[in-house]
Write an enzyme that holds these catalytic residues in place. Structure first.
Site, PDB file in Angstrom:
ATOM      1  N   THR A   1       0.854  -1.187   0.000  1.00 23.24           N
ATOM      2  CA  THR A   1       0.000   0.000   0.000  1.00 23.24           C
ATOM      3  C   THR A   1       0.890   1.237   0.000  1.00 23.24           C
ATOM      4  O   THR A   1       1.648   1.456   0.942  1.00 23.24           O
ATOM      5  CB  THR A   1      -0.907  -0.019   1.249  1.00 23.24           C
TER       6      THR A   1
ATOM      7  N   LEU B   1      -7.186  -8.007   0.416  1.00 26.20           N
ATOM      8  CA  LEU B   1      -7.504  -9.157   1.284  1.00 26.20           C
ATOM      9  C   LEU B   1      -7.622  -8.723   2.745  1.00 26.20           C
ATOM     10  O   LEU B   1      -7.011  -7.745   3.163  1.00 26.20           O
ATOM     11  CB  LEU B   1      -6.451 -10.266   1.133  1.00 26.20           C
ATOM     12  N   LYS B   2      -8.436  -9.491   3.506  1.00 23.46           N
ATOM     13  CA  LYS B   2      -8.576  -9.239   4.946  1.00 23.46           C
ATOM     14  C   LYS B   2      -7.830 -10.328   5.688  1.00 23.46           C
ATOM     15  O   LYS B   2      -8.006 -11.512   5.366  1.00 23.46           O
ATOM     16  CB  LYS B   2     -10.044  -9.350   5.413  1.00 23.46           C
TER      17      LYS B   2
ATOM     18  N   PHE C   1     -19.874  -3.841   8.490  1.00 18.18           N
ATOM     19  CA  PHE C   1     -18.930  -2.890   9.070  1.00 18.18           C
ATOM     20  C   PHE C   1     -19.585  -1.785   9.876  1.00 18.18           C
ATOM     21  O   PHE C   1     -19.169  -0.636   9.833  1.00 18.18           O
ATOM     22  CB  PHE C   1     -18.073  -2.263   7.948  1.00 18.18           C
TER      23      PHE C   1
ATOM     24  N   CYS D   1      -3.107  -2.170   9.066  1.00 18.04           N
ATOM     25  CA  CYS D   1      -3.493  -1.362   7.901  1.00 18.04           C
ATOM     26  C   CYS D   1      -4.302  -0.103   8.223  1.00 18.04           C
ATOM     27  O   CYS D   1      -3.872   0.994   7.880  1.00 18.04           O
ATOM     28  CB  CYS D   1      -4.260  -2.237   6.912  1.00 18.04           C
TER      29      CYS D   1
ATOM     30  N   ARG E   1      -0.629  -6.176  15.842  1.00 20.17           N
ATOM     31  CA  ARG E   1      -0.209  -4.819  15.539  1.00 20.17           C
ATOM     32  C   ARG E   1      -1.389  -3.866  15.774  1.00 20.17           C
ATOM     33  O   ARG E   1      -2.474  -4.087  15.255  1.00 20.17           O
ATOM     34  CB  ARG E   1       0.278  -4.729  14.078  1.00 20.17           C
TER      35      ARG E   1
END
Ligand code: NAD
Length: 433
Positions: A121, A151-152, A250, A261, A329
């Site tokens: 990214t 992708l997740k 969501f 991310c 993270r």
């Protein structure tokens, strides 16, 4: 096709394994020799559902190999993917040192026309920096393509094999055609392949993550206002989600987004907008709301027990930033546990997959439970931090027996408030009376 994937992390390993699965000859490159050794022996350095099987199968069929030697992999490749990290730099920007370092190495190693694909990214305009870095090192022709990955973690293999869409930023037809060929097996079911200029492709990824982060922070603020008025955020969520313009995905309130991310990409978009003298006010708010939301459970704990938690013990269920991954993270579990320790409390924690990663963060400052009920043995309260499936339908009488007093702080709204209160629990959740 002969493919090299540079960077064998959450993205690179999935990408490499899935391209091997469709018959390509793939070499995954990483500078981390221990990781490459482990993969070469058939081990998997991360937890990602379905990944181990697909890596094993393609390794056995000799379509997937691993190396630390970038030049060897690049020399024989038609297409080289860059999938290294783009962490947050000191000023909030996406740090491109790994991407550009790899681009230079690719340039030095290329031996013929090569398509270099940026999967990391990166901010708009990076493809030009990548092209410049390669051009300085080689006389061979090449194309740079931007191919952001959507992708997740937790469903990465499934997402890659059945994408909602494939975005390809390419400035020439030859490279675009090669990319279409490469993705054909995954887009047969009708997923659109969207070919556009590189800068737009690069921005697609940030826009998608920023939009999703915005939905989460927006819903968390609605939940916080619900708490002030005794309204039920679950009811509000269902009602607005039924509106087709909004959609139901969501929209779950909770204790904030984490992971490698969303936080990093929201920071980066704010920064690269500011670099052009544009202030992205919505995302500044999204970020501030998320920071506050991550410690919302702590505030509820303070209110219940008082600020000093000396002598108290808390049982934490879930450590990873979301279920079905071992990744911690930016996980909300980190500031929550740090806050508990700072207030003098003891922590017993359980996570189905993230124990090893947690140990590298907290060392021996907390107790790592063998199973969920071990984590709450003798604890003053249960904190539900990550909604792994195994926490969804727990044995409440066992929880009650294990705890000193029946108190639950549910950061993911997993339980029915009426039901748990009827069982005698003091129950706190997010945005529900
Ligand atoms: P990661 O940290 O898991 O993996 C990066 C890998 O690159 C590491 O194994 C590291 O050793 C290796 N590496 C770094 N520099 C290298 C070099 N010079 N040569 C060879 N290998 C090198 O990162 P990730 O989560 O896979 O993310 C990679 C990129 O993909 C990031 O830009 C990220 O934003 C993006 N992305 C991530 C996700 C996700 O869910 N994790 C989803 C979409 C996009």
């Amino acid at each position: 096709m002969k493919i090299a994937v540079v960077g064998t992390g959450y993205v690179g390993l999935v990408v490499g394994a899935c391209f091997a699965e469709t018959g390509n000859d793939v070499v995954c490159v990483d500078r981390d020799a221990a990781k490459v050794r482990m993969l070469g022996r058939g081990g998997i350095p991360i937890y990602e559902p379905g990944l181990e099987e697909i890596v094993r199968r393609n390794r056995r069929e000799k379509r997937l190999t691993f190396t630390t030697k970038l030049p060897d992999a690049v020399r024989r490749a038609d297409v080289v993917f860059i999938a290294v990290g783009t962490p947050t730099g000191e000023d909030g920007s996406a740090d491109l040192k790994h991407v550009l370092g790899v681009a230079r190495e690719i340039g030095r190693a290329m031996s013929r026309y090569t398509v270099v694909v940026d999967k990391s990214t990166v901010p708009a305009g990076t493809s030009e920096l990548v092209a410049d870095a390669i051009r300085r090192e080689t006389r061979h022709p090449f194309s740079v393509v931007s191919n952001p990955e959507f992708l997740k973690q937790g469903a990465a293999v499934e997402d890659f094999l059945k994408p909602d869409r494939v975005v390809i930023g390419a400035n020439d037809d030859r490279a675009a055609a090669i990319m279409r060929d490469l993705y054909r097996p995954f887009t047969r079911t009708g997923a659109p392949v969207m070919v556009m200029d590189c800068a737009s492709a690069e921005l697609c990824k940030y826009a998608a993550n920023a939009m999703l982060a915005t939905r989460i922070s927006f819903m968390n603020e609605i939940a916080n206002v619900c708490e002030l008025y005794g309204a039920d955020a679950d009811k509000v969520r269902q009602a607005i989600g039924a509106d087709r313009r909004i959609g139901s995905a969501f929209l779950f309130p909770g204790i904030g987004y984490g992971g490698s991310c969303f936080p990093k990409d929201v920071k980066a978009i704010i920064k690269f907008s500011r670099d052009k003298r544009y202030r992205f006010r919505v995302l500044e708010g999204v970020e501030a709301v998320n920071d506050a939301q991550k410690v919302r459970l702590l505030q509820k704990i303070d209110r219940h027990f008082g600020r000093s938690l000396k002598g108290r013990t808390f049982g934490v269920w879930g450590l990873s930033f979301k279920p079905r991954t071992d990744d911690m993270r930016e996980a909300p579990a980190v500031p929550i546990i740090e806050g508990l320790l700072k207030r003098g409390a003891k922590v017993r924690a359980y996570d189905p997959e993230a124990k090893k990663v947690a140990r590298s963060i907290f060392g021996n400052k907390i107790y790592y439970a063998r199973h969920a009920y071990d984590a709450i043995k003798g604890a003053d309260a249960l904190l539900l931090v990550t909604e792994w499936n195994e926490f969804r339908e727990p044995d409440f009488s066992r929880i009650k027996r294990a705890l000193v007093k029946p108190v639950i702080f549910d950061g993911r709204n997993q339980y029915d408030p009426k039901q748990v209160r009827a069982l005698g629990f003091t129950y706190y959740s997010i945005g529900r009376p």
